[in-house]
Design an enzyme around this catalytic site. Structure first.
Site, mmCIF file in Angstrom:
data_model
loop_
_atom_site.group_PDB
_atom_site.id
_atom_site.type_symbol
_atom_site.label_atom_id
_atom_site.label_comp_id
_atom_site.label_asym_id
_atom_site.label_seq_id
_atom_site.Cartn_x
_atom_site.Cartn_y
_atom_site.Cartn_z
ATOM 1 N N ASN A 7 35.534 103.940 -21.767
ATOM 2 C CA ASN A 7 34.293 104.607 -21.393
ATOM 3 C C ASN A 7 33.464 103.582 -20.632
ATOM 4 O O ASN A 7 32.834 102.711 -21.230
ATOM 5 C CB ASN A 7 33.555 105.105 -22.635
ATOM 6 C CG ASN A 7 32.262 105.830 -22.300
ATOM 7 O OD1 ASN A 7 31.869 105.929 -21.137
ATOM 8 N ND2 ASN A 7 31.577 106.327 -23.315
ATOM 9 N N LYS A 14 33.144 100.479 -23.223
ATOM 10 C CA LYS A 14 33.593 100.730 -24.589
ATOM 11 C C LYS A 14 35.096 101.000 -24.557
ATOM 12 O O LYS A 14 35.593 101.621 -23.621
ATOM 13 C CB LYS A 14 32.857 101.932 -25.184
ATOM 14 C CG LYS A 14 31.354 101.741 -25.291
ATOM 15 C CD LYS A 14 30.677 102.989 -25.831
ATOM 16 C CE LYS A 14 29.171 102.821 -25.879
ATOM 17 N NZ LYS A 14 28.484 104.059 -26.338
ATOM 18 N N ARG A 99 36.936 108.557 -20.276
ATOM 19 C CA ARG A 99 35.836 109.518 -20.294
ATOM 20 C C ARG A 99 35.260 109.582 -18.887
ATOM 21 O O ARG A 99 34.879 108.564 -18.312
ATOM 22 C CB ARG A 99 34.748 109.068 -21.260
ATOM 23 C CG ARG A 99 33.569 110.033 -21.267
ATOM 24 C CD ARG A 99 32.336 109.438 -21.903
ATOM 25 N NE ARG A 99 31.238 110.390 -21.904
ATOM 26 C CZ ARG A 99 29.962 110.057 -21.758
ATOM 27 N NH1 ARG A 99 29.618 108.797 -21.607
ATOM 28 N NH2 ARG A 99 29.024 110.982 -21.780
ATOM 29 N N ASP A 157 33.493 115.442 -19.528
ATOM 30 C CA ASP A 157 32.434 115.946 -20.405
ATOM 31 C C ASP A 157 32.091 117.399 -20.103
ATOM 32 O O ASP A 157 31.691 118.154 -20.989
ATOM 33 C CB ASP A 157 31.169 115.099 -20.225
ATOM 34 C CG ASP A 157 31.090 113.953 -21.210
ATOM 35 O OD1 ASP A 157 32.113 113.648 -21.848
ATOM 36 O OD2 ASP A 157 30.005 113.354 -21.334
ATOM 37 N N GLY A 343 22.055 112.728 -35.497
ATOM 38 C CA GLY A 343 22.528 113.882 -36.265
ATOM 39 C C GLY A 343 23.338 113.499 -37.484
ATOM 40 O O GLY A 343 23.265 114.155 -38.527
ATOM 41 N N ASN A 345 23.185 110.387 -39.062
ATOM 42 C CA ASN A 345 22.636 109.307 -39.889
ATOM 43 C C ASN A 345 21.168 109.443 -40.265
ATOM 44 O O ASN A 345 20.627 108.541 -40.905
ATOM 45 C CB ASN A 345 22.832 107.965 -39.159
ATOM 46 C CG ASN A 345 24.291 107.661 -38.896
ATOM 47 O OD1 ASN A 345 25.089 107.606 -39.822
ATOM 48 N ND2 ASN A 345 24.646 107.479 -37.630
#
Length: 414
Positions: A7, A14, A99, A157, A343, A345
């Site tokens: 990514n 990443k 990605r 995406d 969302g 954590n």
């Protein structure tokens, strides 16, 4: 098959290595061999790497571009210090999955990267000028590192949202602007949405056609998506990721006339106004402190600052408002799914968003909501007509699986 998942961002890379094949996919037994990221590319970069079951290692080194970052990662993987026994040389990496943010109207599913596909990604740069150029750099860096014979796959995406009906994706503008320039809603976070929908129906033992949910991907970028019969039917992000929910540094929905007003009053160019809306708004803009929800919640507990409280309230109000709108569009849903960094954590944020949705049959179980940590969990009361769940996303896993399927010519699962 050892799949390198990449990514590539403007100043970051990443990566993960995931061991998977058709049999492992069927058994849901893929293995994550290592993961990591390179930050602050272009200067003294911070490189973080973590093998499966091994200690995390963090170093700094000058890294001038994406290609240099990938070179560093690959040299680490092939070294004795990596702790990844399955990777001893570049030949132990069998495929690369990328990605890619924007596939426009052309790419409705993941694709093996050929020169034609690469050109198609380049053709979408106008639609994603901040993202697609960096995704292309990652693809070219991998091609240089491994050679043109290495299979590479692009996972878009936007692909999950190509099922949107035209009444959901068209803006109420002169139609010729869409016909000429493809100005429309595309939606993002599609791979995350696809994974969450897959994991939910697996947990509930449902078919794709039985999957009727609303997903809230809440991180630095935020979106809400209505998934009916397992397919995206509407989503909050638009032609770009700027539309919709309040985000870390993005404004979300705005009256379009505000843009010219800001330009006139502040003496800014259109490009500068767009940059402001992307980088200085949202939680950061309202609070004046940070875009980090964890920090804002801690500051609110310690100081009860009005602007911090307001930033959190606006964030939660906008999310709740979208849930209500999407419920109306769908004619009801079975569950609201929270995912993404916030969302997954921030139980306080989940509780705030769900407060007031009792009319829709959603009642939060406070104990379950507080206990959720790193695993799928229902957080609504058993008797709730509309359930609430937390499901950690795993986009990298889907990218690795799509890479295997594309290379082997297997159809994407329903």
């Amino acid at each position: 098959m050892n799949v390198l998942v990449l990514n590539a961002g403007s100043s970051s890379l990443k990566f993960q290595i995931i061991a998977t094949d058709l049999e492992r996919i069927q058994r849901d037994s893929d293995e994550r061999l290592c993961h990591g990221y390179v930050e602050r590319i272009g200067g003294e970069a911070i490189i973080t790497v973590e093998p499966r079951g091994g200690p995390r290692k963090k170093v700094t080194a000058p890294v001038r571009n994406i290609a240099a970052a990938l070179d560093y990662v690959l040299r680490w993987l092939a070294s004795d210090q990596s702790g990844v026994a399955e990777i001893r040389s570049l030949s132990d990496v069998h495929a690369v999955g990328h990605r890619v943010v924007h596939g426009g109207e052309v790419f409705r599913e993941s694709a093996v990267i050929t020169d034609e596909v690469l050109q198609g990604i380049e053709d979408c740069i106008d639609l994603a000028p901040l993202h697609n150029p960096n995704n292309i750099k990652g693809i070219l860096a991998a091609r240089d590192a491994f050679g043109s014979g290495m299979p590479q796959v692009a996972v878009f995406d936007t692909a999950f949202h190509t099922s949107l009906p035209d009444h959901a994706y068209l803006y109420a503008m002169p139609y010729h602007l869409y016909a000429r320039h493809r100005i429309r809603r595309y939606g993002f976070h599609g791979t995350s949405n696809r994974y969450v929908a897959y994991r939910y129906r697996t947990l509930r033992q449902l078919t794709r056609e039985q999957t009727n949910i609303i997903t809230l991907h809440l991180g630095n970028g935020c979106s809400a998506t209505a998934i009916r019969n397992g397919r995206s039917m509407d989503t909050s992000m638009g032609m770009t990721p700027l539309e919709g929910l309040v985000m870390g540094t993005r404004s979300g929905d705005l009256d379009p006339a505000i843009l010219s007003l800001i330009a006139t009053k502040e003496g800014l160019s259109p490009t500068e106004v767009e940059a402001l809306l992307n980088t200085q708004c949202g939680l950061l803009g309202i609070s004046g402190v940070t875009n980090d929800m964890k920090v804002l919640l801690q500051e609110l507990r310690e100081h009860d600052d009005r602007r911090i409280r307001l930033a959190i309230e606006i964030f939660c109000y906008r999310a709740r408002k979208y849930i209500g709108a999407l419920l109306a569009c769908m004619g009801g849903a079975d569950a609201v799914i929270f995912t993404g960094g916030i969302g997954e954590n921030a139980p306080e944020i989940r509780a705030r968003i769900c407060a007031g949705l009792e009319w829709a049959g959603l009642e939060i179980d406070s104990d379950q909501n507080a206990q959720t940590m790193g695993r799928p969990q229902q957080i609504s009361k058993p008797e709730s007509r509309l359930q609430a769940w937390v499901i950690p996303t795993d986009e990298e896993l889907l990218i690795a699986r799509d890479t295997v399927r594309c290379i082997l010519g297997e159809p994407h699962p329903a």
